[in-house]
Scaffold this motif. Structure first.
Motif, mmCIF file in Angstrom:
data_model
loop_
_atom_site.group_PDB
_atom_site.id
_atom_site.type_symbol
_atom_site.label_atom_id
_atom_site.label_comp_id
_atom_site.label_asym_id
_atom_site.label_seq_id
_atom_site.Cartn_x
_atom_site.Cartn_y
_atom_site.Cartn_z
ATOM 1 N N THR A 1 22.664 105.841 9.138
ATOM 2 C CA THR A 1 23.772 106.732 9.497
ATOM 3 C C THR A 1 24.997 106.496 8.603
ATOM 4 N N GLU A 2 25.901 107.474 8.603
ATOM 5 C CA GLU A 2 27.167 107.345 7.861
ATOM 6 C C GLU A 2 27.928 106.106 8.327
ATOM 7 N N ALA A 3 27.919 105.890 9.646
ATOM 8 C CA ALA A 3 28.658 104.737 10.196
ATOM 9 C C ALA A 3 28.078 103.436 9.648
ATOM 10 N N ASP A 4 26.761 103.389 9.530
ATOM 11 C CA ASP A 4 26.132 102.182 8.984
ATOM 12 C C ASP A 4 26.440 102.016 7.497
ATOM 13 N N TRP A 5 26.366 103.114 6.737
ATOM 14 C CA TRP A 5 26.716 103.004 5.303
ATOM 15 C C TRP A 5 28.164 102.547 5.151
#
Ligand SMILES: [Zn+2]
Length: 462
Positions: free
Chosen positions: A101-105
Motif C-alpha cells: 500500500t501507499e502507506a507502507d511505501w
C-alpha cells in the motif's frame, strides 16, 4: 574576521578535488548553502562562524552520492539475497510489489531515507513506486534527491511465466504519473529535489513506451533512469526480440543520451559499451549486489572506455563503505592482483563520479569553493580506526557507516551526533515493525523460500 555561517574543522580533510589531495588540519567554511573555503586551516580568528562542527579526531569529506537507489525497497531485505536475479525479482519482488500500500511505501521510504543519512549518503537517485510519499521524507530529512516514478507496461507478476505482453494502458498510466510527478516536484526545495523519467528496464517497457518516455523527458528537460543488462533473462529476451544487446537496443530506439543513467550492465557486452560511449550516457555501478549473484560486470572494460561511472547501493544495503570495499575486493579477485582498484578511486566513484553520472558534478561531489556544502564528518577516535595515519586506505578499509557523526546538506546540519534533525526514525521504526507480521505472511503466501512462516517445523520458530 570573516563572518561565515558554518566552519567545519578536520584533522584530515579529503576534498576529492583534482589530484585527490589529503589536507592535514583542514577546514571548510560555508555561507548559506555554498562553500566559500576548503583547504588548510586558516590562523585562529580568521573566521567568525555562527556554527562550528568537527575538530581534532574528525575527518571531513563530501557526502556520498548514491546514483541508483530504491529507498523504500527494504521490504525485501533477506528475501532476495540468496537467489539468482531471475528468481529474486520475478518470483518474489515483482509479485509482492503490486500489493504493497501507499502507506507502507511511505513508511519504508522514510526508513530508507534515515538509513541513507545514517550511512553518510547525502544524495540519492531513486526510481520506485509512490514517489510522492518518498518526496515527503526527502523534504523532512534534508536529503538531496533525484526521483522517478517506476514506468513499465508489462504485468510484472506474469514475467515468471514468460509472459512479456506489453499493455499500452499500463504504460500510459505509469508514464503519466511520472510526468505529473516531474511537473509538480522538479526543482523543489531550492533545487534540492529534481525529477527524472524512470523507465524500469529494457524488457519491461515496449519500444513505443521507451520512445514516448524519451520525448517526454526531453520536453520536460529532465534526465532518464533505467536498469539495463541486469539479468540473463533480460539479455536473452532482448537478443531474441531485437537481435542485439540491451544497451544497443536502447540506442536503436533513440533513448540513449548524456542525461541517461544506466544501472548494472552485468550482462552487457562490447557492443553495448560502445553504444554508451557513442551516446555519452552514464553508468551506475552497484558493487554490493553483483558478488552475491556470482557475476561481476566487466568493470575494467567500462572504465577503460571512459564511460562516466559512479557507485550506487541499489536496494536494501544502503552502505557506501561496504560498497567501496566490495568493489575493490571484487575487482582484485576478477583481475587477480592487488592493483585493480585503489582506495582513492573507490571514494571518487562514490562521490564526484556519482555526481557526474547525475549531471550534478558542478554542484556537488567534492568540497570546492562555489559548490554546495554537502559534507560528512567522521569520528576517527575509535578502536577500529586507530592509529589513523590519514591515507585513503586508513579511511576506505577501516571506517564504518556508523562512524559518520554529522552531515551537512545545502549548508544545513541535517544530522548532528547521529541524530537526524528532520526525521524521527525511531517512531518510523516502531510503526514499521508492527507491519512485519503482515508482510511476512504476504511473502509466505507467495512461496518465498527465505521467510520463516508461523510455526515453522524445522526450527520451531513462531
Ligand atoms: Zn535497481
Amino acid at each position: 574576521m570573516n563572518p561565515v555561517d558554518l566552519l567545519v574543522k578536520a584533522e584530515f580533510l579529503y576534498p576529492v578535488s583534482e589530484g585527490m589531495p589529503i589536507i592535514s588540519n583542514g577546514e571548510v567554511a560555508v555561507i548559506g548553502t555554498r562553500i566559500v573555503y576548503a583547504g588548510p586551516a586558516m590562523p585562529s580568528g580568521h573566521w567568525q562562524p555562527k556554527n562550528t562542527l568537527g575538530g581534532p579526531g574528525k575527518i571531513v569529506l563530501p557526502g556520498f552520492v548514491n546514483c541508483h537507489s530504491h529507498a523504500a525497497s527494504l521490504i525485501f531485505r533477506s528475501q532476495t539475497d540468496d537467489h539468482a536475479a531471475k528468481a529474486a525479482l520475478l518470483d518474489v519482488a515483482f509479485r509482492m510489489e503490486k500489493d504493497v500500500t501507499e502507506a507502507d511505501w511511505s513508511l519504508l521510504g522514510a526508513l530508507g531515507c534515515a538509513d541513507m543519512l545514517l550511512s553518510g549518503i547525502t544524495t540519492i537517485n531513486d526510481i520506485w513506486y509512490s514517489p510522492e510519499t518518498l518526496v515527503e521524507s526527502v523534504l523532512q530529512s534534508g536529503l538531496r534527491a533525484q526521483i522517478a516514478n517506476k514506468v513499465f507496461d508489462v504485468k510484472l507478476e506474469e514475467l515468471r511465466n514468460g509472459d512479456y505482453t506489453h499493455h499500452q494502458a499500463i504504460g500510459e498510466k505509469r508514464l503519466r504519473h511520472g510526468i505529473e510527478f516531474v511537473e509538480t516536484w522538479h526543482g523543489a526545495a531550492d533545487g534540492r529535489i529534481t525529477g527524472r523519467i524512470g523507465t524500469h528496464a529494457t524488457d519491461t517497457c515496449s519500444s513505443a513506451l521507451l520512445k514516448e518516455a524519451r520525448l517526454e523527458a526531453t520536453r520536460l528537460g529532465v534526465g532518464m533512469h533505467i536498469h539495463a543488462a541486469q539479468s540473463a533473462s533480460e539479455a536473452e529476451h532482448i537478443k531474441a526480440a531485437h537481435g542485439c544487446g540491451p544497451v544497443e537496443y536502447l540506442r536503436d530506439v533513440g533513448m540513449l543520451a548524456p542525461d541517461v543513467v544506466l544501472a548494472h550492465l552485468v550482462f552487457a557486452e562490447e557492443a553495448d559499451f560502445d553504444a554508451i560511449v557513442s551516446c555519452n550516457a552514464n553508468y551506475a555501478h552497484c558493487p554490493t549486489i553483483y558478488p552475491r549473484r556470482g557475476r561481476y560486470p566487466q568493470f575494467e572494460k567500462i572504465i577503460a572506455k571512459g564511460i562516466k561511472t559512479g557507485f550506487a547501493t541499489d536496494w536494501m544495503l544502503n552502505d557506501p563503505f561496504e560498497g567501496m570495499r566490495y568493489a575493490i575486493n571484487a575487482m582484485r579477485l576478477c583481475l587477480g592482483g592487488p592493483h585493480a582498484m585503489t582506495c582513492d578511486q573507490a571514494l571518487r566513484f562514490h562521490t564526484l563520479g556519482a555526481a557526474q553520472v547525475l549531471g550534478l558534478d558542478h554542484e556537488i561531489g567534492s568540497l570546492e569553493v562555489g559548490k554546495k556544502a554537502d559534507l560528512i564528518v567522521v569520528d576517527i577516535n575509535q578502536p577500529h580506526l586507530q592509529p589513523y595515519y590519514g591515507s585513503y586506505a586508513a579511511f576506505v578499509y577501516y571506517a564504518k557507516s556508523s562512524d559518520v557523526v554529522d552531515t551537512v546538506i545545502d549548508g544545513k546540519v541535517v544530522m548532528h551526533e547521529r541524530h537526524i534533525t528532520g526525521l524521527n526514525h525511531h517512531s518510523t521504526l516502531e510503526q514499521l515493525q508492527k507491519r512485519v507480521p503482515g508482510w511476512r505472511s504476504q511473502l509466505s503466501s507467495l512461496g518465498s523460500p527465505a521467510v520463516f512462516g508461523p510455526g515453522c517445523d524445522c526450527c520451531g520458530l513462531v
